[in-house]
Write a protein that holds these residues in place. Structure first.
Motif, PDB file in Angstrom:
ATOM      1  N   THR A 150      -5.481  26.775  31.470  1.00  0.00           N
ATOM      2  CA  THR A 150      -5.304  25.376  31.848  1.00  0.00           C
ATOM      3  C   THR A 150      -5.521  24.453  30.657  1.00  0.00           C
ATOM      4  O   THR A 150      -4.752  23.490  30.441  1.00  0.00           O
ATOM      5  N   MET A 151      -6.550  24.722  29.860  1.00  0.00           N
ATOM      6  CA  MET A 151      -6.796  23.888  28.683  1.00  0.00           C
ATOM      7  C   MET A 151      -5.621  23.965  27.710  1.00  0.00           C
ATOM      8  O   MET A 151      -5.208  22.945  27.133  1.00  0.00           O
ATOM      9  N   LYS A 152      -5.072  25.143  27.526  1.00  0.00           N
ATOM     10  CA  LYS A 152      -3.918  25.290  26.634  1.00  0.00           C
ATOM     11  C   LYS A 152      -2.705  24.558  27.182  1.00  0.00           C
ATOM     12  O   LYS A 152      -1.972  23.884  26.427  1.00  0.00           O
ATOM     13  N   CYS A 153      -2.482  24.645  28.472  1.00  0.00           N
ATOM     14  CA  CYS A 153      -1.338  23.957  29.072  1.00  0.00           C
ATOM     15  C   CYS A 153      -1.502  22.439  29.028  1.00  0.00           C
ATOM     16  O   CYS A 153      -0.527  21.710  28.821  1.00  0.00           O
ATOM     17  N   GLU A 154      -2.717  21.956  29.224  1.00  0.00           N
ATOM     18  CA  GLU A 154      -2.966  20.517  29.206  1.00  0.00           C
ATOM     19  C   GLU A 154      -3.030  19.962  27.792  1.00  0.00           C
ATOM     20  O   GLU A 154      -2.700  18.794  27.567  1.00  0.00           O
ATOM     21  N   LEU A 155      -3.455  20.783  26.838  1.00  0.00           N
ATOM     22  CA  LEU A 155      -3.528  20.382  25.426  1.00  0.00           C
ATOM     23  C   LEU A 155      -2.718  21.391  24.609  1.00  0.00           C
ATOM     24  O   LEU A 155      -3.280  22.288  23.970  1.00  0.00           O
ATOM     25  N   PRO A 156      -1.403  21.284  24.629  1.00  0.00           N
ATOM     26  CA  PRO A 156      -0.554  22.290  23.973  1.00  0.00           C
ATOM     27  C   PRO A 156      -0.850  22.489  22.490  1.00  0.00           C
ATOM     28  O   PRO A 156      -0.612  23.575  21.941  1.00  0.00           O
ATOM     29  N   GLY A 157      -1.403  21.459  21.837  1.00  0.00           N
ATOM     30  CA  GLY A 157      -1.708  21.589  20.423  1.00  0.00           C
ATOM     31  C   GLY A 157      -3.014  22.286  20.124  1.00  0.00           C
ATOM     32  O   GLY A 157      -3.352  22.522  18.958  1.00  0.00           O
ATOM     33  N   SER A 158      -3.778  22.616  21.161  1.00  0.00           N
ATOM     34  CA  SER A 158      -5.076  23.264  20.964  1.00  0.00           C
ATOM     35  C   SER A 158      -4.910  24.734  20.603  1.00  0.00           C
ATOM     36  O   SER A 158      -3.878  25.348  20.863  1.00  0.00           O
ATOM     37  N   ARG A 159      -5.965  25.283  20.011  1.00  0.00           N
ATOM     38  CA  ARG A 159      -6.027  26.718  19.709  1.00  0.00           C
ATOM     39  C   ARG A 159      -7.107  27.304  20.605  1.00  0.00           C
ATOM     40  O   ARG A 159      -8.276  26.938  20.486  1.00  0.00           O
ATOM     41  N   VAL A 160      -6.709  28.190  21.481  1.00  0.00           N
ATOM     42  CA  VAL A 160      -7.599  28.652  22.540  1.00  0.00           C
ATOM     43  C   VAL A 160      -7.840  30.156  22.435  1.00  0.00           C
ATOM     44  O   VAL A 160      -6.907  30.943  22.320  1.00  0.00           O
TER      45      VAL A 160
END
Length: 285
Positions: free
Chosen positions: A134-144
């Motif tokens: 969910t964090m990756k989908c909501e913040l596509p620029g993040s590295r998860v």
């Protein structure tokens, strides 16, 4: 009961049956939608349609299974989380609405501390992968990156990430051990936090069907928070965010652990929609 071919009769019969067994009547609708591949609106518009024998038998079998305690999510194989459909089974914890609140608060904090929307995020004990994905989908620029001690849980999380198009790095290992080689902007975790002594108070659908390794922890449910409080101080960037889901009676204890581990951090406990302590956050600046 008479095995009716009309959808509304099948639904009414299943709802009554589940109610008589002490189960939620609404599960009948969920199972019928699943069997027919219909949305709620689609089911409503088709209520007077006939249901063939094979479909009815499959539907009623699931209704009877749920009546014995099998979670509806294990019968459908899915659960909704933050507007997305995740695959679940007996190897992972079933997603709860409370965890959506952990994600929501983290996204608000991230917008303030990381306006470029590209933080590095670690999800410890990912289970089905709901937080990390969910964090990756909501913040596509993040590295998860997401960790879990269970190979089966990671396999499920990887399938969910692939199905939802989320690029997440999954690592096998205990808590923060697999992510000790770098620092992180955001660290999140929904670890096991139920005390072993509370097992008898759990619903059958939880105690008998969800993995105990994802439910219970030693020391009154605090053991994994204690371990993470030891592991995390050298792993957080400044600014940084830590977010834990917690048991409703654990607010003061987890707050104390975080204040000790991060004496310069801002620590606070946030209540869930039911006004129970449910999240512990620490902001490091």
């Amino acid at each position: 009961m008479t095995k009716s071919r009309r959808l509304f009769e099948a639904l009414n019969g299943a709802s009554s049956f589940l109610k008589s067994k002490g189960r939620e009547e609404a599960v009948a609708r969920i199972l019928l939608q699943h069997e027919l591949g219909l949305s709620h609106a689609g089911l409503l518009s088709a209520m007077r349609d006939e249901m063939d024998e094979a479909a009815f038998e499959r539907f009623w079998c699931k209704v009877e299974q749920h009546a014995t305690g099998i979670p509806v999510q294990h019968l459908t194989g899915t659960e909704e989380f933050y507007g997305r459909t995740f695959e679940v089974n007996e190897d992972v914890l079933i997603p709860r609405p409370e965890t959506e609140e952990l994600v929501e608060e983290t996204l608000k904090l991230a917008a303030e501390l990381f306006p470029d929307n590209s933080p590095s995020i670690a999800d410890i004990g990912t289970g089905s992968g709901i937080i990390a994905i969910t964090m990756k989908c909501e913040l596509p620029g993040s590295r998860v990156t997401a960790t879990d001690i269970s190979e089966k849980a990671l396999a499920m999380a990887k399938r969910n990430a692939e199905q939802l198009g989320a690029k997440v790095d999954f690592q096998l290992g205990d808590l923060a051990e697999p992510i000790r080689d770098r620092k992180w902007d955001i660290v999140l975790s929904n670890p096991p936090y139920i005390a072993h002594e509370e097992a008898a108070d759990l619903a059958v659908t939880v105690h008998d069907y969800e993995p105990h390794s994802a439910l219970f922890a030693d020391n009154n449910g605090l053991a994994l928070y204690e371990k993470m409080a030891e592991q995390l101080p050298p792993l957080l960037n400044k600014p940084g965010i830590i977010g834990f889901e917690i048991g409703y009676q654990q607010g003061a204890a987890v707050e104390s652990l975080l204040k000790t581990a991060f004496p310069d951090g801002k620590v606070y406990i946030k209540k869930d929609i039911n006004s129970n302590d449910r999240m512990a956050f620490c902001i490091i600046r």
